[in-house]
Design an enzyme around this catalytic site. Structure first.
Site: not given
Length: 138
Positions: A12, A90, A86
């Site tokens: 996250c 990512c 995110c």
């Protein structure tokens, strides 16, 4: 200790709430059968105190955890990469199983707001364990 059947990375933004709860539940429910990692794209200094309190209610102490920065190496070493808000930050690598869990963000919220998120995460982790078992076997 046995060799884990799979590895899971929870990601996250701050690695202070959702990913910490998910990692703690997976460790608690699967033991050493599944290797667990968690990190954030912009880690906070500490784990959210309301998240710590909510997990203590479940008998899981994450008060000693520290948010960690997401690294390519950790993603490459994981079979499953679970993202939680995110987005494009990512990294994506072929051959990994990516799942995006849509969850409310507990940042800046009290324990009453965190509890339903915690409970939703527990159910998602239980489903994940079933998927890992089906894909990698016991």
């Amino acid at each position: 200790m046995s060799t884990p059947i799979a590895s899971v990375m929870f990601v996250c933004i701050h690695n202070a709430g959702r990913s910490q709860m998910a990692a703690a539940y997976l460790q608690h429910l699967a033991g050493d059968r599944i290797e667990v990692r968690s990190s954030g794209t912009a880690p906070a200094d500490t784990v959210n105190p309301a998240v710590v309190e909510a997990m203590l209610e479940e008998g899981i102490d994450i008060s000693g955890n520290t948010p960690k920065i997401l690294t390519d190496e950790a993603v490459l070493a994981s079979d499953y990469v679970i993202t939680m808000g995110c987005g494009d930050k990512c990294p994506f690598y072929p051959g990994k199983t990516y799942l995006d869990w849509k969850l409310a963000d507990p940042a800046g919220q009290g324990v009453d707001f965190v509890r339903p998120i915690r409970d939703e995460i527990r159910g998602m982790v239980e489903d994940l364990i079933a998927k890992v078992d089906a894909n990698f076997g016991n």
